[in-house]
Design an enzyme around this catalytic site. Structure first.
Site, PDB file in Angstrom:
ATOM      1  N   LYS A  92       0.836  -1.205   0.000  1.00  0.00           N
ATOM      2  CA  LYS A  92       0.000   0.000   0.000  1.00  0.00           C
ATOM      3  C   LYS A  92       0.870   1.254   0.000  1.00  0.00           C
ATOM      4  CE  LYS A  92      -2.619   0.810   3.863  1.00  0.00           C
ATOM      5  NZ  LYS A  92      -2.582   2.210   4.343  1.00  0.00           N
ATOM      6  N   ARG A 135       2.803   5.930  -3.409  1.00  0.00           N
ATOM      7  CA  ARG A 135       3.926   6.734  -3.872  1.00  0.00           C
ATOM      8  C   ARG A 135       4.132   6.583  -5.365  1.00  0.00           C
ATOM      9  NH1 ARG A 135       4.337   5.607   1.385  1.00  0.00           N
ATOM     10  NH2 ARG A 135       5.738   6.810   2.755  1.00  0.00           N
ATOM     11  N   GLY A 194      -4.965   8.265   5.522  1.00  0.00           N
ATOM     12  CA  GLY A 194      -4.058   9.318   5.990  1.00  0.00           C
ATOM     13  C   GLY A 194      -2.912   9.533   5.023  1.00  0.00           C
ATOM     14  N   ARG A 220      -8.215  13.105  12.395  1.00  0.00           N
ATOM     15  CA  ARG A 220      -6.780  12.841  12.612  1.00  0.00           C
ATOM     16  C   ARG A 220      -5.926  14.109  12.487  1.00  0.00           C
ATOM     17  NH1 ARG A 220      -5.287   7.551   9.325  1.00  0.00           N
ATOM     18  NH2 ARG A 220      -3.328   7.882  10.425  1.00  0.00           N
ATOM     19  N   SER A 244       7.307  10.268  11.395  1.00  0.00           N
ATOM     20  CA  SER A 244       6.241   9.931  10.457  1.00  0.00           C
ATOM     21  C   SER A 244       6.741   9.937   9.018  1.00  0.00           C
ATOM     22  CB  SER A 244       5.085  10.931  10.598  1.00  0.00           C
ATOM     23  OG  SER A 244       4.216  10.833   9.489  1.00  0.00           O
ATOM     24  N   ASP A 261       2.595  -0.276  12.134  1.00  0.00           N
ATOM     25  CA  ASP A 261       1.354  -0.905  11.662  1.00  0.00           C
ATOM     26  C   ASP A 261       1.165  -2.328  12.210  1.00  0.00           C
ATOM     27  OD1 ASP A 261       0.653   1.362  10.241  1.00  0.00           O
ATOM     28  OD2 ASP A 261       1.681   0.698   8.424  1.00  0.00           O
ATOM     29  N   LYS A 301      -4.330   6.812  14.895  1.00  0.00           N
ATOM     30  CA  LYS A 301      -4.387   6.076  13.615  1.00  0.00           C
ATOM     31  C   LYS A 301      -5.860   5.978  13.180  1.00  0.00           C
ATOM     32  CE  LYS A 301      -0.035   5.309  12.782  1.00  0.00           C
ATOM     33  NZ  LYS A 301       0.565   5.880  11.564  1.00  0.00           N
ATOM     34  N   ARG A 349      -5.962   2.814  18.395  1.00  0.00           N
ATOM     35  CA  ARG A 349      -5.571   1.394  18.346  1.00  0.00           C
ATOM     36  C   ARG A 349      -5.180   0.833  19.716  1.00  0.00           C
ATOM     37  NH1 ARG A 349      -2.536   1.196  12.419  1.00  0.00           N
ATOM     38  NH2 ARG A 349      -4.516   1.093  11.272  1.00  0.00           N
TER      39      ARG A 349
END
Ligand code: S3P
Length: 468
Positions: free
Chosen positions: A19, A24, A103, A131, A175, A354, A381, A385
């Site tokens: 993903k 990208r 996101g 978010r 990030s 993740d 997230k 979570r």
């Protein structure tokens, strides 16, 4: 969805395209100044479909083929942008760009839109609109774009400018999405844009892809020093990251690049659920083909091994600048013990971001249990979570302590089938499907359909290798 426990997983399969890399690939192809890019094994996720839809609204011509996506050179203003050194000029969208649950789509597109000479609006579903977006607003405004938000949240109106100003920016949060937004904006900035990552390098797919296309991207390491008022270096105290090496990623702006075909490896973060399930089910033998093994993503394999799982990667080769290989897992549940690996904190968090929900499930089966700290990012997230993981683990009878920045789960738990809630979060749904497979008795998972956000084939592939 009703989930029956499984005896073991056996077989060989390939997971769909990554993903992160697919987002990208599409964005960078859309920014190229000429040519056509065929992106093979493009992610089947709803998140990446959001990226494609937004790019179409921006005038990029995209064709879906079986297993691939073809991004054509745009018709608008290609020659003029290339001659100015800018990336392809896009068309102002007539409607807001809907990023759905993604996101990555919102943050990375904001970087692309910052360098376009028009205003556009980015929005998303309820989860995405809650978010934090200040993390991209701040650096993109320093570069000369204007971003209007609802107190740091979407909808975001991006008023772009070209060229932008190059900046040096120290990221306050680890990030990859923020880093990528700045690098993509940096392609349209005059001079060299630098992003300083803390001691925690995040996934580097953007850097690798831009290099693959010939953009000038460099990664160096720097030692951070902090001086006191007299100009003398302050003494380091325990736990202090000053003096630790931080990596600096930089990109030279105003150098246009041509499109190029990209082959996307399988998504290791999707594979993680199958890896965990196979490791927890005694007698499993599972081989996953064509998995992305970029070292900024493979911490999950190392952690699983450190917890005693039998997980091996082999046949590693470089495809379009990304390591790809095969992962083989054998189920040996009795051997799982935490030892030194029983705490995930500090720099490890960004490398496992993740995979933490499914690792918490694994932790419930490990002798000594598992603690996760320094992970407050998990609260912002697709769902909270930490809260969602704690709630579901408790429903299954595990002993769990919740912290503001993590959780501790007791080991050797006998999980029992329960009513579980996905909280609209794909990774929570998949983590607790894994938990349901190893539980005593059937479980019911509320909201299971959200797996399509990253891994629509999840239940089908799982059933194809599950033995009961
Ligand atoms: C991603 C980066 C991570 C990750 C997300 C995808 C990316 O987010 O959680 O699923 O593709 O760059 P952050 O970098 O914001 O933590």
């Amino acid at each position: 969805m009703r989930i029956e426990p499984a005896r073991r997983l056996r077989g060989r399969l390939s997971v769909p395209g990554d993903k992160s890399i697919s987002h990208r690939a599409a964005i960078v192809a859309a920014m190229s100044s000429g040519g056509r890019a065929r992106i093979d094994n493009f992610s089947t996720s709803a998140d990446c479909a959001s990226t494609l839809a937004a790019l179409s609204q921006l005038g990029v011509s995209i064709r879906r083929e079986a297993g691939a996506v073809v991004v054509f050179e745009g018709d608008a203003g290609r020659a003029s942008s290339a001659s100015r050194g800018l990336t392809r000029r896009l068309r102002a969208p007539s409607e807001p760009l809907d990023c759905g649950n993604s996101g990555s789509t919102m943050r990375m597109l904001a970087g692309l839109l910052a360098g376009q000479e028009f205003a556009s609006v980015l929005t998303g579903d309820e989860s995405l609109r809650a978010r934090p977006m200040k993390r991209i607003i701040e650096p993109l405004e320093l570069m000369g774009a204007r971003l209007h938000s609802q107190d740091g949240r979407a909808p975001l109106r991006v008023e772009g400018r070209a060229p932008l100003d190059a900046v040096r920016y120290e990221m306050p949060v680890a990030s990859a999405q923020v880093k990528s937004a700045i690098l993509l904006a940096g392609l349209n900035a005059e001079g060299r844009t630098e992003v300083v990552e803390g001691e925690t390098p995040t996934r580097d797919h953007t850097e690798r892809m831009l290099r693959w296309l010939g953009a000038r991207v460099e990664t160096t390491t720097e030692t951070r020093r902090k001086l006191n008022e007299d100009g003398i270096e302050e003494r380091k105290v325990e736990g202090d990251v000053r003096g630790a090496a931080s990596s600096v990623v930089s990109v030279e702006g105003m150098k246009s690049f041509e499109a190029r075909d990209i082959d996307v490896p399988g998504d290791i973060s999707s594979a993680a659920f199958l890896i965990a399930a196979a490791a927890l089910l005694e007698g499993s033998e599972l081989t996953l083909e064509g998995v992305g093994l970029n070292p900024t993503r493979t911490e999950i394999l190392r952690t699983m091994r450190a917890l005693g799982a039998d997980v091996e990667a082999s046949d590693v080769r470089l495809v379009c600048n990304e390591e790809t290989g095969e992962v083989r897992i054998r189920g040996v549940r009795g051997n799982l013990a935490a030892g030194e690996a029983g705490v995930i904190d500090g720099a490890l968090v960004a490398q496992l971001i993740d995979e933490l929900p499914v690792l918490a499930v694994v932790g419930s089966q490990v002798e000594g249990g598992l603690r996760i700290r320094d992970a407050s990012e998990l609260r912002v997230k697709e769902s909270d979570r930490i809260g969602a993981t704690v709630e579901n683990l408790r429903a299954m009878g595990a002993e769990v302590e919740e912290y503001a920045d993590g959780l501790a789960v007791g080991g050797g738990a006998r999980l029992r089938g329960a009513r579980l809630r996905a909280h609209g979060d794909h990774r929570i749904a998949m983590a607790f499907t894994v938990a349901a497979l190893i539980a005593d008795g059937a479980s019911e998972l509320e909201g299971a359909e959200c797996v399509a956000v990253s891994f629509p084939e999840f239940f089908r592939l799982l059933e194809s290798v599950a033995e009961r």
